[in-house]
Scaffold this motif. Sequence first.
Motif, PDB file in Angstrom:
ATOM      1  N   VAL A   1      -4.188  11.027 -22.511  1.00 38.26           N
ATOM      2  CA  VAL A   1      -2.979  11.237 -21.708  1.00 38.26           C
ATOM      3  C   VAL A   1      -2.425   9.880 -21.300  1.00 38.26           C
ATOM      4  N   ASN A   2      -1.116   9.810 -21.151  1.00 41.97           N
ATOM      5  CA  ASN A   2      -0.436   8.569 -20.775  1.00 41.97           C
ATOM      6  C   ASN A   2      -0.094   8.583 -19.293  1.00 41.97           C
ATOM      7  N   ARG A   3      -0.268   7.454 -18.665  1.00 37.93           N
ATOM      8  CA  ARG A   3       0.103   7.281 -17.260  1.00 37.93           C
ATOM      9  C   ARG A   3       0.784   5.920 -17.091  1.00 37.93           C
ATOM     10  N   ASP A   4       1.726   5.848 -16.154  1.00 31.58           N
ATOM     11  CA  ASP A   4       2.343   4.573 -15.763  1.00 31.58           C
ATOM     12  C   ASP A   4       1.856   4.195 -14.372  1.00 31.58           C
ATOM     13  N   TYR A   5       1.577   2.907 -14.167  1.00 34.54           N
ATOM     14  CA  TYR A   5       1.218   2.426 -12.835  1.00 34.54           C
ATOM     15  C   TYR A   5       2.069   1.203 -12.508  1.00 34.54           C
ATOM     16  N   PHE A   6       2.267   0.985 -11.217  1.00 28.38           N
ATOM     17  CA  PHE A   6       3.165  -0.081 -10.779  1.00 28.38           C
ATOM     18  C   PHE A   6       2.477  -1.447 -10.823  1.00 28.38           C
ATOM     19  N   VAL A   7       3.243  -2.442 -11.295  1.00 28.33           N
ATOM     20  CA  VAL A   7       2.698  -3.807 -11.409  1.00 28.33           C
ATOM     21  C   VAL A   7       3.585  -4.819 -10.681  1.00 28.33           C
ATOM     22  N   ARG A   8       4.605  -4.336  -9.993  1.00 28.42           N
ATOM     23  CA  ARG A   8       5.505  -5.230  -9.256  1.00 28.42           C
ATOM     24  C   ARG A   8       5.587  -4.793  -7.803  1.00 28.42           C
ATOM     25  N   GLY A   9       5.752  -5.749  -6.908  1.00 24.72           N
ATOM     26  CA  GLY A   9       5.897  -5.452  -5.487  1.00 24.72           C
ATOM     27  C   GLY A   9       5.450  -6.621  -4.638  1.00 24.72           C
TER      28      GLY A   9
ATOM     29  N   ARG B   1       4.418   2.592  -3.728  1.00 27.76           N
ATOM     30  CA  ARG B   1       3.870   2.236  -5.040  1.00 27.76           C
ATOM     31  C   ARG B   1       2.352   2.088  -4.973  1.00 27.76           C
ATOM     32  N   ALA B   2       1.875   1.506  -3.887  1.00 26.75           N
ATOM     33  CA  ALA B   2       0.422   1.311  -3.740  1.00 26.75           C
ATOM     34  C   ALA B   2      -0.295   2.657  -3.652  1.00 26.75           C
ATOM     35  N   CYS B   3       0.282   3.584  -2.891  1.00 31.54           N
ATOM     36  CA  CYS B   3      -0.316   4.921  -2.790  1.00 31.54           C
ATOM     37  C   CYS B   3      -0.327   5.619  -4.151  1.00 31.54           C
ATOM     38  N   TYR B   4       0.755   5.445  -4.876  1.00 36.53           N
ATOM     39  CA  TYR B   4       0.840   6.021  -6.221  1.00 36.53           C
ATOM     40  C   TYR B   4      -0.273   5.454  -7.106  1.00 36.53           C
ATOM     41  N   ASN B   5      -0.442   4.142  -7.068  1.00 36.16           N
ATOM     42  CA  ASN B   5      -1.483   3.514  -7.887  1.00 36.16           C
ATOM     43  C   ASN B   5      -2.881   3.949  -7.462  1.00 36.16           C
ATOM     44  N   MET B   6      -3.061   4.210  -6.181  1.00 34.41           N
ATOM     45  CA  MET B   6      -4.367   4.714  -5.722  1.00 34.41           C
ATOM     46  C   MET B   6      -4.639   6.098  -6.307  1.00 34.41           C
ATOM     47  N   ALA B   7      -3.574   6.886  -6.475  1.00 35.09           N
ATOM     48  CA  ALA B   7      -3.735   8.185  -7.135  1.00 35.09           C
ATOM     49  C   ALA B   7      -4.187   7.984  -8.579  1.00 35.09           C
TER      50      ALA B   7
ATOM     51  N   SER C   1       0.566  12.786  -3.043  1.00 36.27           N
ATOM     52  CA  SER C   1       1.345  13.493  -2.022  1.00 36.27           C
ATOM     53  C   SER C   1       1.839  12.527  -0.948  1.00 36.27           C
ATOM     54  N   LYS C   2       0.970  11.624  -0.519  1.00 31.30           N
ATOM     55  CA  LYS C   2       1.356  10.636   0.503  1.00 31.30           C
ATOM     56  C   LYS C   2       2.461   9.724  -0.019  1.00 31.30           C
ATOM     57  N   SER C   3       2.365   9.331  -1.285  1.00 31.85           N
ATOM     58  CA  SER C   3       3.374   8.460  -1.877  1.00 31.85           C
ATOM     59  C   SER C   3       4.751   9.119  -1.843  1.00 31.85           C
TER      60      SER C   3
ATOM     61  N   ASN D   1       9.790   8.897  -5.885  1.00 30.36           N
ATOM     62  CA  ASN D   1      10.136  10.056  -6.703  1.00 30.36           C
ATOM     63  C   ASN D   1       9.209  10.248  -7.892  1.00 30.36           C
ATOM     64  N   TYR D   2       8.614   9.146  -8.393  1.00 33.45           N
ATOM     65  CA  TYR D   2       7.650   9.280  -9.489  1.00 33.45           C
ATOM     66  C   TYR D   2       6.464  10.143  -9.058  1.00 33.45           C
ATOM     67  N   ALA D   3       6.137  10.057  -7.785  1.00 29.92           N
ATOM     68  CA  ALA D   3       4.908  10.681  -7.294  1.00 29.92           C
ATOM     69  C   ALA D   3       4.980  12.203  -7.315  1.00 29.92           C
ATOM     70  N   LEU D   4       6.165  12.785  -7.154  1.00 30.99           N
ATOM     71  CA  LEU D   4       6.267  14.247  -7.133  1.00 30.99           C
ATOM     72  C   LEU D   4       5.918  14.838  -8.495  1.00 30.99           C
ATOM     73  N   SER D   5       6.462  14.254  -9.542  1.00 29.60           N
ATOM     74  CA  SER D   5       6.145  14.716 -10.897  1.00 29.60           C
ATOM     75  C   SER D   5       4.660  14.513 -11.198  1.00 29.60           C
ATOM     76  N   TYR D   6       4.137  13.364 -10.784  1.00 28.78           N
ATOM     77  CA  TYR D   6       2.723  13.072 -11.007  1.00 28.78           C
ATOM     78  C   TYR D   6       1.837  14.039 -10.229  1.00 28.78           C
ATOM     79  N   LEU D   7       2.238  14.402  -9.022  1.00 28.37           N
ATOM     80  CA  LEU D   7       1.467  15.350  -8.222  1.00 28.37           C
ATOM     81  C   LEU D   7       1.358  16.699  -8.936  1.00 28.37           C
ATOM     82  N   ASN D   8       2.441  17.154  -9.543  1.00 26.69           N
ATOM     83  CA  ASN D   8       2.404  18.414 -10.289  1.00 26.69           C
ATOM     84  C   ASN D   8       1.485  18.318 -11.499  1.00 26.69           C
TER      85      ASN D   8
END
Length: 350
Positions: A248-256, A293-299, A316-318, A325-332
Amino acid sequence: PMQNLNQTIFSAMCAMLLIGCGATNNLTMSAVEPAPITLSKDVARIGIINRSLPSEGNKTADKIDKILSAEGRNLDREGSVTAILALKGQLEGNETIEEIVIIDDLAHLRKGLSVFPSTLTWHEIEDLCEEYNVDAIFSLAFYDTDTKVSYKATMMDIPNDLGVKVAVPAHELTLNTLVENGWRVYDPYNNRIADELVFSDHVVSSGRGINPIKAYEAIIGRKEAVLYQSKSMGINYAQRLLPYKHRVNRDYFVRGTDNFKIAQRRAQAGDWDGAAVLWQQETVNPDPKVAGRACYNMAISNEINGNLDEAMQWASKSYTDYNNNYALSYLNTLKYRARQKEVLNQQLSR
């Protein structure tokens, strides 16, 4: 001055686009999906029936097909038997199954059509299970080879009386055979069709000759290729009783912040836990975009480690706290994976 201002604005917009496009990196990870076919936990003995063989009253359409197949009237019969034997051989390696029985001599159940016949009644299934002491029925519902024949004028080299090769007009014959079969699984414990699936693939064969008959005689290995394809279909269908891995493919944040840049290098080096240490620090960043973004990456980190509950909490926290907005799709996506994991655990506990 106005021209310089426009150039400055344009440069800034380009920089923003570059930053946006480069804000994430892609990774792939292994995921285990539950078996597509789920049987009742009491199923230990499986019966296999072949409904694809033509009945005595259903040979007209089948004869037409056998003429088109151009390689013997028994190709469909041999192909279906090959598929069933391959299914049986593969199922014998499944630890949850005690015995597999091929049930023959069921002329009254045969159809020999190129489409799914009507389902058997549960009374018929229960009678079969009782008579042959099995718990579920795998049915090869149909098996069909449909061959399209095409001719093309061409040239070929053949030796003359002196042994010298000369080019002469010839025929090229191509046989495009569609091998198609449909399977059903009957689970009488729950009175349900546990699976219904069609496999199909093409076998292309060709030959050249001074006339169409010689071109046909030059075709080698078509029957063997059809039977090999049938064997593969039987093996593949048996594997639908097993969990399977895929990527499966996933994107994670590398900027901030600088921590994201360092974490990116750690991730690229395979140190995902080390990257997570830095992402964790940024989850309390006063900038909501960075914290989201950090919360998303922790997921992402928790999903990599198999902690789906924690991953869902971070995603969910992200979204809820930081409007990522990326986090909602990822949560599903994570919720779907959690449901699949429950099914998988149930299958493994059989």
